[in-house]
Design a protein around this motif. Sequence first.
Motif, short mmCIF file in Angstrom:
data_model
loop_
_atom_site.label_atom_id
_atom_site.label_comp_id
_atom_site.label_asym_id
_atom_site.label_seq_id
_atom_site.Cartn_x
_atom_site.Cartn_y
_atom_site.Cartn_z
N ASP A 107 7.22 43.86 -21.93
CA ASP A 107 6.22 42.79 -21.82
C ASP A 107 6.79 41.51 -22.43
O ASP A 107 6.56 41.20 -23.60
CB ASP A 107 4.93 43.22 -22.53
N ARG A 108 7.56 40.76 -21.63
CA ARG A 108 8.23 39.54 -22.12
C ARG A 108 7.26 38.52 -22.68
O ARG A 108 7.51 37.90 -23.69
CB ARG A 108 9.02 38.89 -20.98
N ASN A 109 6.16 38.30 -21.97
CA ASN A 109 5.25 37.24 -22.38
C ASN A 109 4.08 37.75 -23.24
O ASN A 109 3.16 37.01 -23.54
CB ASN A 109 4.71 36.48 -21.17
N LYS A 110 4.15 39.02 -23.61
CA LYS A 110 3.16 39.63 -24.53
C LYS A 110 1.72 39.47 -24.06
O LYS A 110 0.82 39.27 -24.86
CB LYS A 110 3.31 39.03 -25.94
N ASN A 111 1.49 39.59 -22.74
CA ASN A 111 0.11 39.48 -22.23
C ASN A 111 -0.52 40.84 -21.95
O ASN A 111 -1.63 40.94 -21.46
CB ASN A 111 0.05 38.59 -20.98
N GLY A 112 0.21 41.93 -22.21
CA GLY A 112 -0.33 43.26 -22.07
C GLY A 112 -0.35 43.82 -20.66
O GLY A 112 -0.86 44.91 -20.42
N LYS A 113 0.21 43.09 -19.67
CA LYS A 113 0.25 43.60 -18.30
C LYS A 113 1.61 43.29 -17.68
O LYS A 113 2.29 42.34 -18.09
CB LYS A 113 -0.87 43.03 -17.44
N TRP A 114 2.00 44.12 -16.70
CA TRP A 114 3.28 43.91 -16.02
C TRP A 114 3.16 42.70 -15.10
O TRP A 114 2.20 42.57 -14.34
CB TRP A 114 3.66 45.15 -15.21
N ASP A 115 4.15 41.81 -15.18
CA ASP A 115 4.13 40.61 -14.36
C ASP A 115 5.29 40.62 -13.37
O ASP A 115 6.45 40.75 -13.77
CB ASP A 115 4.25 39.36 -15.24
N PRO A 116 4.99 40.49 -12.07
CA PRO A 116 6.07 40.39 -11.08
C PRO A 116 6.64 38.98 -11.11
O PRO A 116 6.14 38.11 -11.82
CB PRO A 116 5.34 40.65 -9.76
N ALA A 117 7.67 38.74 -10.33
CA ALA A 117 8.14 37.36 -10.15
C ALA A 117 6.99 36.61 -9.49
O ALA A 117 6.40 37.09 -8.53
CB ALA A 117 9.38 37.33 -9.28
N THR A 118 6.65 35.45 -10.02
CA THR A 118 5.49 34.72 -9.50
C THR A 118 5.91 33.34 -9.00
O THR A 118 5.98 32.38 -9.77
CB THR A 118 4.40 34.58 -10.58
N PRO A 119 6.19 33.25 -7.70
CA PRO A 119 6.58 31.96 -7.14
C PRO A 119 5.40 31.01 -7.02
O PRO A 119 4.24 31.42 -7.00
CB PRO A 119 7.13 32.33 -5.76
N ILE A 120 5.73 29.73 -6.94
CA ILE A 120 4.72 28.70 -6.67
C ILE A 120 4.96 28.20 -5.26
O ILE A 120 5.92 28.60 -4.60
CB ILE A 120 4.78 27.56 -7.72
N THR A 121 4.11 27.33 -4.77
CA THR A 121 4.25 26.84 -3.40
C THR A 121 5.42 25.88 -3.27
O THR A 121 5.84 25.25 -4.23
CB THR A 121 2.96 26.15 -2.92
N GLY A 122 5.92 25.76 -2.06
CA GLY A 122 7.02 24.84 -1.76
C GLY A 122 8.27 25.59 -1.37
O GLY A 122 8.40 26.80 -1.60
N THR A 123 9.20 24.85 -0.76
CA THR A 123 10.46 25.47 -0.36
C THR A 123 11.61 25.09 -1.28
O THR A 123 12.57 25.84 -1.41
CB THR A 123 10.85 25.06 1.09
N MET A 124 11.53 23.93 -1.92
CA MET A 124 12.62 23.47 -2.78
C MET A 124 12.14 23.09 -4.19
O MET A 124 12.94 22.97 -5.09
CB MET A 124 13.33 22.26 -2.15
N GLY A 125 10.85 22.86 -4.36
CA GLY A 125 10.30 22.55 -5.68
C GLY A 125 10.49 21.10 -6.09
O GLY A 125 11.19 20.32 -5.44
N GLY A 126 9.86 20.79 -7.18
CA GLY A 126 9.95 19.43 -7.71
C GLY A 126 10.79 19.38 -8.97
O GLY A 126 11.49 20.33 -9.32
N ALA A 127 10.70 18.27 -9.68
CA ALA A 127 11.49 18.06 -10.89
C ALA A 127 11.19 19.14 -11.92
O ALA A 127 10.04 19.43 -12.22
CB ALA A 127 11.18 16.68 -11.48
N GLY A 128 12.24 19.80 -12.42
CA GLY A 128 12.11 20.82 -13.44
C GLY A 128 11.77 22.21 -12.93
O GLY A 128 11.82 23.17 -13.70
N ASP A 129 11.42 22.36 -11.66
CA ASP A 129 11.11 23.68 -11.11
C ASP A 129 12.40 24.50 -10.97
O ASP A 129 13.51 23.96 -10.91
CB ASP A 129 10.44 23.57 -9.74
N VAL A 130 12.23 25.81 -10.91
CA VAL A 130 13.37 26.72 -10.74
C VAL A 130 13.43 27.16 -9.28
O VAL A 130 12.41 27.56 -8.71
CB VAL A 130 13.22 27.93 -11.69
N LEU A 131 14.61 27.09 -8.70
CA LEU A 131 14.81 27.40 -7.29
C LEU A 131 15.69 28.64 -7.15
O LEU A 131 16.76 28.72 -7.74
CB LEU A 131 15.48 26.21 -6.59
#
Length: 192
Positions: free
Chosen positions: A126-150
């Motif tokens: 539990d990396r983020n210590k929220n008590g539940k398993w978290d999958p990879a969670t993408p956001i909308t877009g194809t290339m992202g904006g400033a500071g986003d991870v691609l």
Amino acid sequence: MTRALALLRDRRGVSVVEFALILPLVLSLICGTIELGHMLVARVVLEGAVVEAARIATASIDDAENQRDAVMKQSITRAMGTFPLATGRSMTIETRVFADFSTAYPEVYNDANRNGQYDLGETFTDRNKNGKWDPATPITGTMGGAGDVLSITVRYPKKVLFGFLGTQWAMGSLVELSASTVVRNEAVSRSS
């Protein structure tokens, strides 16, 4: 009868017969070595092309998303242009955008039933210590904006150069190559 005995003792032509027996094996080894080398070079070029395309796409954050996407795809296509695609197949380029690096990867879990996916009750980190398993969670877009991870993943179905090797080694007519990278877009837009 003496003529038959003379033929049995005659060694002329033995080299030709031996060469005919060993030639297919030698040719298979030579062609296989060339095929393996070509596949390895294609794999290295694909990995380099993906990294270079990611660098180009993330460094031009001021351009529109569709323009950055087109430049990235052109860069990879140009780099892979010397490697033949399998007949009837095409290269696929998948991009996914994430808010940060921690959401770009699912949390690690113990796949107890070996089905390749997280199931309720399996242990996880539990990396983020929220008590539940978290999958990879993408956001909308194809290339992202400033500071986003691609995240960029490319699958390239490379044609086997020597078709007889594909059937001989149960490879078929293609070798599926893939390469991925995860990078962060520039954090600041120059036009702001």
